[in-house]
Scaffold this active site. Structure first.
Site, short mmCIF file in Angstrom:
data_model
loop_
_atom_site.label_atom_id
_atom_site.label_comp_id
_atom_site.label_asym_id
_atom_site.label_seq_id
_atom_site.Cartn_x
_atom_site.Cartn_y
_atom_site.Cartn_z
N GLY A 257 -75.19 -19.95 14.40
CA GLY A 257 -74.32 -18.96 13.77
C GLY A 257 -74.72 -18.57 12.36
O GLY A 257 -73.98 -17.83 11.70
N GLY A 301 -80.21 -19.26 16.35
CA GLY A 301 -80.90 -18.24 17.15
C GLY A 301 -81.31 -17.09 16.24
O GLY A 301 -82.48 -16.92 15.91
N ARG A 338 -76.00 -3.20 19.20
CA ARG A 338 -75.21 -3.92 18.18
C ARG A 338 -74.38 -3.02 17.26
O ARG A 338 -73.24 -3.37 16.95
CB ARG A 338 -76.13 -4.84 17.36
CG ARG A 338 -76.90 -5.84 18.25
CD ARG A 338 -77.60 -6.93 17.47
NE ARG A 338 -76.65 -7.78 16.81
CZ ARG A 338 -76.39 -7.75 15.53
NH1 ARG A 338 -77.05 -6.95 14.74
NH2 ARG A 338 -75.47 -8.54 15.03
N CYS A 369 -76.61 9.28 26.25
CA CYS A 369 -75.68 10.40 26.42
C CYS A 369 -74.26 10.06 26.03
O CYS A 369 -73.35 10.19 26.87
CB CYS A 369 -75.77 10.90 27.85
SG CYS A 369 -77.42 11.55 28.16
N GLU A 370 -74.07 9.57 24.83
CA GLU A 370 -72.71 9.45 24.32
C GLU A 370 -72.72 9.50 22.81
O GLU A 370 -73.68 9.08 22.16
CB GLU A 370 -72.02 8.19 24.86
CG GLU A 370 -72.75 6.90 24.69
CD GLU A 370 -72.03 5.77 25.43
OE1 GLU A 370 -72.24 5.64 26.65
OE2 GLU A 370 -71.26 5.03 24.79
N1 LLP Z 1 -75.11 -22.01 20.10
C1 LLP Z 1 -74.19 -21.45 20.91
C2 LLP Z 1 -73.39 -22.31 21.78
C3 LLP Z 1 -74.02 -20.06 20.92
O1 LLP Z 1 -73.10 -19.52 21.71
C4 LLP Z 1 -74.82 -19.25 20.07
C5 LLP Z 1 -74.65 -17.80 20.07
C6 LLP Z 1 -75.77 -19.88 19.26
C7 LLP Z 1 -75.89 -21.27 19.29
C8 LLP Z 1 -76.68 -19.11 18.36
O2 LLP Z 1 -76.00 -18.39 17.41
P1 LLP Z 1 -76.82 -17.62 16.25
O3 LLP Z 1 -77.46 -18.69 15.40
O4 LLP Z 1 -77.83 -16.77 16.91
O5 LLP Z 1 -75.78 -16.82 15.55
N2 LLP Z 1 -74.63 -10.78 20.39
C9 LLP Z 1 -74.05 -11.17 19.12
C10 LLP Z 1 -74.21 -12.65 18.84
C11 LLP Z 1 -73.67 -13.52 19.95
C12 LLP Z 1 -73.87 -14.99 19.69
C13 LLP Z 1 -73.63 -15.77 20.93
N3 LLP Z 1 -73.80 -17.17 20.77
C14 LLP Z 1 -74.70 -10.34 18.02
O6 LLP Z 1 -75.53 -9.50 18.33
O7 LLP Z 1 -74.36 -10.49 16.86
#
Ligand code: LLP
Length: 442
Positions: A257, A301, A338, A369-370
């Site tokens: 996160g 991530g 996003r 198309c939106e």
């Molecule tokens: N661990 C778990 C259990 C997770 O669900 C996630 C992300 C991570 C680690 C990694 O989180 P990060 O370090 O990448 O923030 N699509 C959204 C983000 C969704 C995150 C989902 N879970 C966006 O584009 O901001």
């Protein structure tokens, strides 16, 4: 050879570009000494350009900041075979949340014991694949999963599991990515006693070995404090589990996160500071509760993949309408949903040529198309931006291609890796033929 960025058509704020970004001849911008215009000509647009050294350098930032912990890259941000290979070579583990991610990683030789599997609704296929391939740890999300998983484990085996708990912490950039409170779908609540109940049930399953607790409070979290609050609650639960069951769980997984800056001036989370504060909080909490220090896991991530890639688009039209200048490009919400999903703001730049034109406010829109297909609302570009130009958008490496669609039968873009002045194709462009292949009815 690339030079440091100064002013002009290319951005003068280096902070959100890969560290290797610099000027290239003709006013172009290069990444890892590969001029973006050259890459666009060779591979077409839209194009995703992933800086291998930048990605790997971010892995190393984590292993240096958390030398005593398991750093597990969250594949959902972006995964392909090359990424799995880099992550493994840098000594990280991998967090997967589907049989698909898992099988891809294992096919590259990723050691399954360094893989953690997640998911609030793992399918029978996900769980079967995880057990079959020998995944190191499975994160149990809910009580229905406990017996379901136990029945898949062979009689003489034990599957290591973590329990995902909800610490009751509000954090994250948008409602859709806040996962630390009881009103969302992940994990079991500490506050209402469901976590303790689930612990008891897991301990009663001889084929499951409960090794620790997990939480993931949200994504794009800009502050350290919510992690410390979550950690305190998890340590409190470890102590209660010891008191109630006489079991000292040896692991804590704090999830990911960690926020990155999408635009110059945006706030990012300082990983080294986070590590130091987490370490101190953990030591303090464990000392006060008389617990040994558990082994920590973190699951970044976005902070590894996001800033390592740049998306490159071709401008197809410039329209002056309703008092605004709309710059339409050949990608949009299908390769980057996003802005539409979370209202995220990006900072595109003109690349491929120099411009001395005065900057003007424009909105960069996509080809889909939106009306909501907007890539970058109200940004500054040189006033002579015109069809045929190239725009590059930094911080494109996380949750763009992994969430991409083929809306209106437009294939998903290719990904190239750049390193030491060379570009190589990692994922080819999805063709109309690829899309037609799945269409097997009459
Ligand atoms: N661990 C778990 C259990 C997770 O669900 C996630 C992300 C991570 C680690 C990694 O989180 P990060 O370090 O990448 O923030 N699509 C959204 C983000 C969704 C995150 C989902 N879970 C966006 O584009 O901001």
């Amino acid at each position: 050879m690339s030079l440091p960025l100064t002013t002009g058509a290319v951005p003068d704020a280096l902070s959100v570009w890969p560290a290797s970004a610099g000027h290239a001849p003709g006013g172009d911008l290069s990444v890892a000494s590969v001029p973006l215009a050259e890459a666009a000509d060779r591979f077409g647009t839209p194009l995703y350009v992933l800086d291998e050294d930048d990605f790997r350098g971010r892995c190393r930032t984590y292993t240096a900041a958390f030398p005593e912990a398991d750093v597990v890259y969250a594949a959902k941000a972006f995964l392909c075979r090359a990424v799995a290979t880099w992550v493994r070579a840098e000594g990280l583990g991998l967090d997967v949340c589907s049989a698909g991610e898992l099988e891809l990683a294992v096919a590259t030789g990723f050691p399954p014991d360094r893989i953690v599997m997640h998911g609030n609704a793992k399918t029978p296929e996900d769980l079967r694949t995880a057990v079959r391939l020998g995944v190191g740890r499975i994160v149990i999300d809910n009580s229905a999963e406990i017996a379901r998983l136990a029945t898949l484990v062979a009689r003489h085996d034990r599957q290591q599991v973590l329990l995902r708990v909800v610490p009751g912490v509000v954090a994250g950039a948008h409602r859709s990515v806040r996962t630390g409170t009881d009103d969302q779908k992940f994990g079991v609540s500490v506050a209402d006693g469901s976590a303790q109940h689930a612990v008891e049930r897991i301990l009663g399953q001889p084929r499951l070995e409960l090794v620790g607790l997990h939480c993931h409070i949200g994504s794009q979290v800009t502050e350290i404090r919510p992690y410390l609050v979550a950690l305190r609650r998890l340590v409190g639960l470890l102590a209660r589990i010891r008191d109630q069951h006489g079991v000292v769980l040896p692991q804590l997984d704090l999830g990911g996160g960690h926020a990155v800056a999408y635009r110059p001036g945006d706030r990012a989370l300082d990983i080294t500071a986070l590590a130091a504060r987490v370490r101190a909080e953990l030591a303090d909490g464990c000392r006060r509760s008389g617990l040994p220090l558990p082994r920590l896991t973190v699951e970044p991530g976005r902070a590894i993949a996001g800033p390592a890639a740049v998306a490159v688009y071709r401008v197809l039209a410039v329209k002056h309408t309703g008092g605004r200048v709309l710059v339409a490009v050949d990608g949009g919400m299908s390769d980057n949903p996003r802005p539409a999903l979370y209202g995220v703001r990006y900072a595109p730049a003109l690349v491929g040529r120099a411009s001395a034109a005065a900057p003007t406010r424009v909105t960069v829109v996509g080809r889909y198309c939106e009306a909501g297909d907007v890539l970058a609302e109200d940004v500054t570009l040189p006033g002579d931006v015109r069809p045929g130009d190239l725009l590059a958008v930094p911080v494109a490496g996380a949750y763009q291609l992994s969430m991409a669609s083929s809306y209106t039968m437009v294939g998903r873009p290719p990904v190239i890796a750049v390193a030491n002045g060379r570009a190589r194709l990692l994922i080819r462009r999805e063709s109309a033929a690829d899309l037609r292949l799945r269409d097997v009815g009459v």
